[in-house]
Design a protein around this motif. Sequence first.
Motif, PDB file in Angstrom:
ATOM      1  N   ALA A  86       0.808  -1.462   0.110  1.00 18.60           N
ATOM      2  CA  ALA A  86      -0.091  -0.017   0.010  1.00 18.60           C
ATOM      3  C   ALA A  86       0.806   0.991   0.062  1.00 18.60           C
ATOM      4  O   ALA A  86       0.611   2.090  -0.705  1.00 18.60           O
ATOM      5  N   ALA A  87       2.028   1.278   0.793  1.00 19.04           N
ATOM      6  CA  ALA A  87       3.071   2.458   0.885  1.00 19.04           C
ATOM      7  C   ALA A  87       3.373   2.812  -0.405  1.00 19.04           C
ATOM      8  O   ALA A  87       3.498   3.933  -0.844  1.00 19.04           O
ATOM      9  N   ALA A  90       0.990   4.125  -2.870  1.00 18.03           N
ATOM     10  CA  ALA A  90       0.544   5.500  -2.790  1.00 18.03           C
ATOM     11  C   ALA A  90       1.753   6.672  -3.118  1.00 18.03           C
ATOM     12  O   ALA A  90       1.629   7.573  -3.617  1.00 18.03           O
ATOM     13  N   ILE A 183      -6.429   9.799   3.412  1.00 17.90           N
ATOM     14  CA  ILE A 183      -6.629   8.616   2.547  1.00 17.90           C
ATOM     15  C   ILE A 183      -7.867   9.082   1.510  1.00 17.90           C
ATOM     16  O   ILE A 183      -8.997   9.082   1.942  1.00 17.90           O
ATOM     17  N   GLN A 228      -3.433  -2.049   4.614  1.00 15.53           N
ATOM     18  CA  GLN A 228      -3.476  -0.754   3.393  1.00 15.53           C
ATOM     19  C   GLN A 228      -3.489   0.461   4.089  1.00 15.53           C
ATOM     20  O   GLN A 228      -2.879   1.493   3.931  1.00 15.53           O
ATOM     21  N   GLU A 232      -0.318   3.518   3.944  1.00 14.44           N
ATOM     22  CA  GLU A 232      -0.793   4.785   3.288  1.00 14.44           C
ATOM     23  C   GLU A 232      -0.545   6.072   4.151  1.00 14.44           C
ATOM     24  O   GLU A 232      -0.120   6.900   3.894  1.00 14.44           O
ATOM     25  N   GLN A 236       2.177   9.466   4.564  1.00 12.85           N
ATOM     26  CA  GLN A 236       1.641  10.921   4.755  1.00 12.85           C
ATOM     27  C   GLN A 236       2.419  11.398   5.860  1.00 12.85           C
ATOM     28  O   GLN A 236       2.477  12.512   5.834  1.00 12.85           O
TER      29      GLN A 236
END
Length: 524
Positions: A86-87, A90, A183, A228, A232, A236
């Motif tokens: 997920a990272a 992103a 998100i 996930q 994310e 951030q």
Amino acid sequence: MIADEQLDTLDPEQLRQALRAARAEMALKDQLLAKREHEVAFKQAVIDKLTHENAVLKRLKFAAKSEAYTAEQKSLLEETLDMDLAAVAAEIDALQPLSQQAEDKKRPKRQPLPANLPRREIRHEPEDTTCGCGAPMKRIGEDVAEKLDYQPGVFTVERHVRGKWVCACCEKLVQAPVAPHVIDKGIPTAGLLAQVLVAKFLDHLPLYRQEFIFQRAGMAIVRSTLAQWVGECGVQLQPLVDALSAELLRHPVLHADETPVAMLKPGNKKTHKAYIWTYCTTRYNPTKAVVFNFAETRSGENVREFLGLQSHTPWKGKLVTDGFSGYKASFDLGVTEVGCAAHARRKFHELWANHGSQVGERALKIFQLLFKIEEEIAALTPEERRRIRQRKSRRVARLLHRWLLAQRQQIPNGSATAKAIDYTLKRWEALTRYLEDGALPISNNWVENQIRPIALGRSNWLFAGSLRAGKRAAAIMSLVHSARINGHDPFAYLKDILERLPTHPASQIDELLPHRWNPPAAAL
């Protein structure tokens, strides 16, 4: 730009000036074009690197499923790899043009949130519903977005209602903009995300355990979805952690220490030692900050890299450490070593506790005098501390030094007592440096206190062979533990900054650091 019909009217000097201006304009355009091409090439290189990492992670996830791990190890591996995937996704999205992001994202339509959950409406209407022509606008409908919120044990739904207003005369439509979210288009509120992060990185609850807790509260959130979200959020929050690290390096006195953590790689079928390095300001510093840095080794290169010792602006302060040899190269590069009297005292405590040594007992009593003075002057100013140390502590330190030298002459080489005395005498200059500077502590105990929560919880988690996973965990732990030592509720802190990050100017990111953060008025 000169029009073609004007060229015949210009004299030679004007033509030369026009030519020079045209050349300068062309040179500027070439520079801008070259810069843009360089940026595009750099972004593409990063995207290619991340795409490769994404493919590797997918292979690792397949390997983790096929290898013979315990159920707990397999669960921890899978959730960590899901976070990494997920990272990476992103980061790739952030580098791609907006038009390509819209084309690439083909997310399945999510299921509506359960109707039985309590709902709370939050209405978003335009500030002004009067058209530019002066006629009042008419409300013709609304868009509703539901987000999942969580308070311990209870799920609720936030219904964000955005009314649609139209002017019958001008056919002009007005609607409040969609509120930005950490998100994009995700269902969790900042509160739910903060709950997941705090539970994992402060309370050390793996995601598979949180999955069961949420299920009991009436909402089944699969761990891959939780993973996930964590991945994310890690992306951030990274700029904030980078700002915290930069803030730390502005201070002239820091603590440093390291602690091992278990690391499990698919294919190895066993754990090996990785390390979390910890850096923090002293107990005397009004700026309370701690930064954790994950590394796969115990090499001193990790310290030199964090302190930027091979950069153009290396940190040249005073570093309080134990006697680990990995710091020596940093001291050779201009960092001033400050020894830890607690580590020296510990050697004599082992002599006394294990062997009933009279030398150990005597040394402990003298060390106790030094630490008692520090307790009495902890709340004073640096100058007052330095003055009292010069008057009281210096005499005790001289007594200890002379006594250790005398004892060493009577003890054979190689004995446990000789090793304890040699440990202290070899580091005497660093151990007594605090006597000359009231901003220096006597020991490294303060940073060890910051590591202790990690040491207590590390049996509840593993890192899944990914440097990214370890660095993400260290980064988020830096924020929650810095919030904790500043007296904040880590949940309230994370919830607020996750709400503010999407619209907060990058140039003012320092305002969100834990030691500068103030709880919002509604939370007071």
